[in-house]
Design a protein around this motif. Structure first.
Motif, PDB file in Angstrom:
ATOM      1  N   LEU A 164      -5.769  22.518   3.519  1.00 11.02           N
ATOM      2  CA  LEU A 164      -5.847  21.316   4.342  1.00 11.02           C
ATOM      3  C   LEU A 164      -4.494  20.954   4.949  1.00 11.02           C
ATOM      4  N   GLY A 165      -3.433  21.515   4.396  1.00  6.40           N
ATOM      5  CA  GLY A 165      -2.114  21.252   4.963  1.00  6.40           C
ATOM      6  C   GLY A 165      -1.171  20.487   4.072  1.00  6.40           C
ATOM      7  N   PHE A 166      -1.520  20.354   2.769  1.00  8.95           N
ATOM      8  CA  PHE A 166      -0.552  19.835   1.813  1.00  8.95           C
ATOM      9  C   PHE A 166       0.340  20.991   1.371  1.00  8.95           C
ATOM     10  N   GLN A 167       1.478  20.661   0.741  1.00  8.08           N
ATOM     11  CA  GLN A 167       2.430  21.714   0.390  1.00  8.08           C
ATOM     12  C   GLN A 167       2.041  22.485  -0.861  1.00  8.08           C
ATOM     13  N   GLY A 168       1.205  21.870  -1.698  1.00 10.18           N
ATOM     14  CA  GLY A 168       0.835  22.542  -2.942  1.00 10.18           C
ATOM     15  C   GLY A 168      -0.542  22.123  -3.403  1.00 10.18           C
ATOM     16  N   VAL A 169      -0.818  22.364  -4.667  1.00  8.27           N
ATOM     17  CA  VAL A 169      -2.150  22.112  -5.213  1.00  8.27           C
ATOM     18  C   VAL A 169      -2.368  20.644  -5.563  1.00  8.27           C
ATOM     19  N   ASP A 170      -1.292  19.832  -5.514  1.00  8.18           N
ATOM     20  CA  ASP A 170      -1.382  18.410  -5.839  1.00  8.18           C
ATOM     21  C   ASP A 170      -0.946  17.577  -4.637  1.00  8.18           C
ATOM     22  N   CYS A 212     -15.922  19.812   7.405  1.00  2.40           N
ATOM     23  CA  CYS A 212     -17.370  19.724   7.675  1.00  2.40           C
ATOM     24  C   CYS A 212     -18.178  20.269   6.501  1.00  2.40           C
ATOM     25  N   SER A 213     -17.748  19.922   5.312  1.00  4.60           N
ATOM     26  CA  SER A 213     -18.413  20.353   4.089  1.00  4.60           C
ATOM     27  C   SER A 213     -18.954  19.134   3.358  1.00  4.60           C
ATOM     28  N   GLY A 214     -20.113  19.298   2.757  1.00  7.57           N
ATOM     29  CA  GLY A 214     -20.688  18.213   1.973  1.00  7.57           C
ATOM     30  C   GLY A 214     -20.363  18.327   0.504  1.00  7.57           C
ATOM     31  N   LEU A 215     -19.536  19.297   0.163  1.00  8.40           N
ATOM     32  CA  LEU A 215     -19.243  19.566  -1.245  1.00  8.40           C
ATOM     33  C   LEU A 215     -18.076  18.734  -1.738  1.00  8.40           C
ATOM     34  N   SER A 216     -18.129  18.365  -3.006  1.00  8.39           N
ATOM     35  CA  SER A 216     -16.999  17.707  -3.640  1.00  8.39           C
ATOM     36  C   SER A 216     -15.955  18.758  -3.989  1.00  8.39           C
ATOM     37  N   CYS A 217     -14.730  18.324  -4.209  1.00  7.31           N
ATOM     38  CA  CYS A 217     -13.666  19.282  -4.528  1.00  7.31           C
ATOM     39  C   CYS A 217     -12.820  18.722  -5.668  1.00  7.31           C
ATOM     40  N   PRO A 218     -12.221  19.595  -6.461  1.00  8.15           N
ATOM     41  CA  PRO A 218     -11.415  19.149  -7.607  1.00  8.15           C
ATOM     42  C   PRO A 218     -10.159  18.410  -7.162  1.00  8.15           C
ATOM     43  N   ARG A 219      -9.599  17.635  -8.076  1.00  9.67           N
ATOM     44  CA  ARG A 219      -8.372  16.878  -7.807  1.00  9.67           C
ATOM     45  C   ARG A 219      -7.197  17.808  -7.528  1.00  9.67           C
ATOM     46  N   MET A 238       0.826  -1.202   0.000  1.00 10.96           N
ATOM     47  CA  MET A 238       0.000   0.000   0.000  1.00 10.96           C
ATOM     48  C   MET A 238       0.872   1.268   0.000  1.00 10.96           C
ATOM     49  N   ALA A 239       1.971   1.210   0.741  1.00  8.95           N
ATOM     50  CA  ALA A 239       2.883   2.352   0.785  1.00  8.95           C
ATOM     51  C   ALA A 239       3.597   2.551  -0.553  1.00  8.95           C
ATOM     52  N   GLN A 240       3.631   1.490  -1.366  1.00 13.20           N
ATOM     53  CA  GLN A 240       4.279   1.573  -2.668  1.00 13.20           C
ATOM     54  C   GLN A 240       3.294   1.913  -3.787  1.00 13.20           C
ATOM     55  N   CYS A 241       2.034   2.059  -3.439  1.00 12.57           N
ATOM     56  CA  CYS A 241       1.002   2.396  -4.422  1.00 12.57           C
ATOM     57  C   CYS A 241       0.831   3.914  -4.462  1.00 12.57           C
ATOM     58  N   ALA A 242       1.104   4.514  -5.621  1.00 13.09           N
ATOM     59  CA  ALA A 242       1.030   5.969  -5.764  1.00 13.09           C
ATOM     60  C   ALA A 242      -0.404   6.426  -6.013  1.00 13.09           C
ATOM     61  N   LEU A 243      -0.666   7.677  -5.680  1.00 13.64           N
ATOM     62  CA  LEU A 243      -1.950   8.291  -6.001  1.00 13.64           C
ATOM     63  C   LEU A 243      -2.105   8.336  -7.516  1.00 13.64           C
ATOM     64  N   ASP A 244      -3.213   7.793  -8.011  1.00 17.33           N
ATOM     65  CA  ASP A 244      -3.413   7.633  -9.446  1.00 17.33           C
ATOM     66  C   ASP A 244      -4.647   8.403  -9.896  1.00 17.33           C
ATOM     67  N   ASP A 245      -4.448   9.348 -10.798  1.00 15.57           N
ATOM     68  CA  ASP A 245      -5.555  10.162 -11.303  1.00 15.57           C
ATOM     69  C   ASP A 245      -6.599   9.338 -12.041  1.00 15.57           C
ATOM     70  N   HIS A 246      -6.228   8.154 -12.507  1.00 14.42           N
ATOM     71  CA  HIS A 246      -7.149   7.328 -13.277  1.00 14.42           C
ATOM     72  C   HIS A 246      -7.988   6.411 -12.385  1.00 14.42           C
ATOM     73  N   GLU A 247      -7.716   6.427 -11.094  1.00 10.47           N
ATOM     74  CA  GLU A 247      -8.471   5.604 -10.156  1.00 10.47           C
ATOM     75  C   GLU A 247      -9.489   6.476  -9.424  1.00 10.47           C
ATOM     76  N   GLU A 248     -10.752   6.279  -9.730  1.00  7.89           N
ATOM     77  CA  GLU A 248     -11.803   7.092  -9.117  1.00  7.89           C
ATOM     78  C   GLU A 248     -11.806   6.958  -7.603  1.00  7.89           C
ATOM     79  N   VAL A 249     -11.483   5.766  -7.114  1.00  8.78           N
ATOM     80  CA  VAL A 249     -11.504   5.542  -5.675  1.00  8.78           C
ATOM     81  C   VAL A 249     -10.491   6.439  -4.959  1.00  8.78           C
ATOM     82  N   HIS A 250      -9.371   6.757  -5.608  1.00 11.12           N
ATOM     83  CA  HIS A 250      -8.368   7.616  -4.996  1.00 11.12           C
ATOM     84  C   HIS A 250      -8.911   9.031  -4.799  1.00 11.12           C
ATOM     85  N   LEU A 251      -9.619   9.526  -5.810  1.00 12.71           N
ATOM     86  CA  LEU A 251     -10.232  10.850  -5.692  1.00 12.71           C
ATOM     87  C   LEU A 251     -11.307  10.848  -4.615  1.00 12.71           C
ATOM     88  N   ARG A 252     -12.051   9.756  -4.512  1.00 16.76           N
ATOM     89  CA  ARG A 252     -13.097   9.666  -3.493  1.00 16.76           C
ATOM     90  C   ARG A 252     -12.494   9.706  -2.088  1.00 16.76           C
TER      91      ARG A 252
END
Length: 217
Positions: free
Chosen positions: A41-47, A26-33, A1-15
């Protein structure tokens, strides 16, 4: 699992990403990738994917565990609130990734073998230890008025505690979950009985899907 990268083609990753965002804000809204909302949220950049090197999807799954488990959701929201403090602020998601790295290293060095063997579990122990380490960091950061300048020292202290005294950390989390005083002497407030929950019914589905595509730690 630690060797599995975030994949834009996997819908489950975005979910997974969207669920983390919704639970913390505490928002019910979806957000872009991609976007500045991840920096909030505390990531270093937009990705967010750029911050997952070395921890991969395990880091996101542990965040997901923290925000979807009924026993740790309140803790996650309290830690996120502290991360937004005027003077005691810190990047929540980057801190979370660092804690994942700490517990993963403890596992790889076989420091958790005894507790994993006793419970006949690995991922559950790793997730609970992650939450316990985050709880310890939160308490020290809040009550000792730490700031971002103390981050490196506290992470090293967490690494030592995780490798040397994992059972003690796990007992501290258990005490928190039971809303009783723990070894640190802090009583955690019980969550309000009327607290609104943002529904998310796909956690089990996400875990099953990820198990199918991820490698063993």
């Amino acid at each position: 699992m630690a060797q599995c990268a975030l994949d834009d083609h996997e819908e489950v990753h975005l979910r997974i990403l969207q669920t983390i965002y919704q639970k913390l804000t505490c928002s019910g809204l979806s957000c872009p990738r991609y976007g500045a909302h991840w920096e909030e949220l505390g990531f270093q950049g937009v990705d967010p994917g750029t911050d997952l090197r070395g921890t991969g999807m395990l880091a996101l799954m542990q965040m997901l565990y923290l925000v979807t488990d009924s026993g740790t959701l309140l803790l996650a929201q309290e830690i996120f609130k502290l991360s937004q403090h005027e003077t005691q602020n810190f990047p929540f998601c980057i801190m979370s990734v660092n804690i994942t790295r700490v517990v993963l290293q403890a596992l790889r060095e076989e420091r958790l073998s005894r507790v994993c063997n006793r419970r006949q579990q690995v991922l559950a122990v790793l997730n609970e230890l992650y939450a316990a380490a985050f709880l310890r960091l939160y308490r020290v950061w809040k009550w000792q008025h730490k700031t971002i300048t103390d981050c490196d020292f506290l992470l090293k202290e967490l690494e030592f505690a995780t490798k040397k005294k994992p059972e003690k950390l796990l007992r501290s989390l258990e005490a928190y979950m039971n809303h009783s005083p723990d070894a640190d002497g802090h009583q955690q407030p019980s969550p309000p009985s009327t607290a609104a929950e943002i529904p998310f019914t796909g956690v089990c589905e996400l875990q099953v899907e990820l198990e199918g595509e991820s490698r063993l730690i």
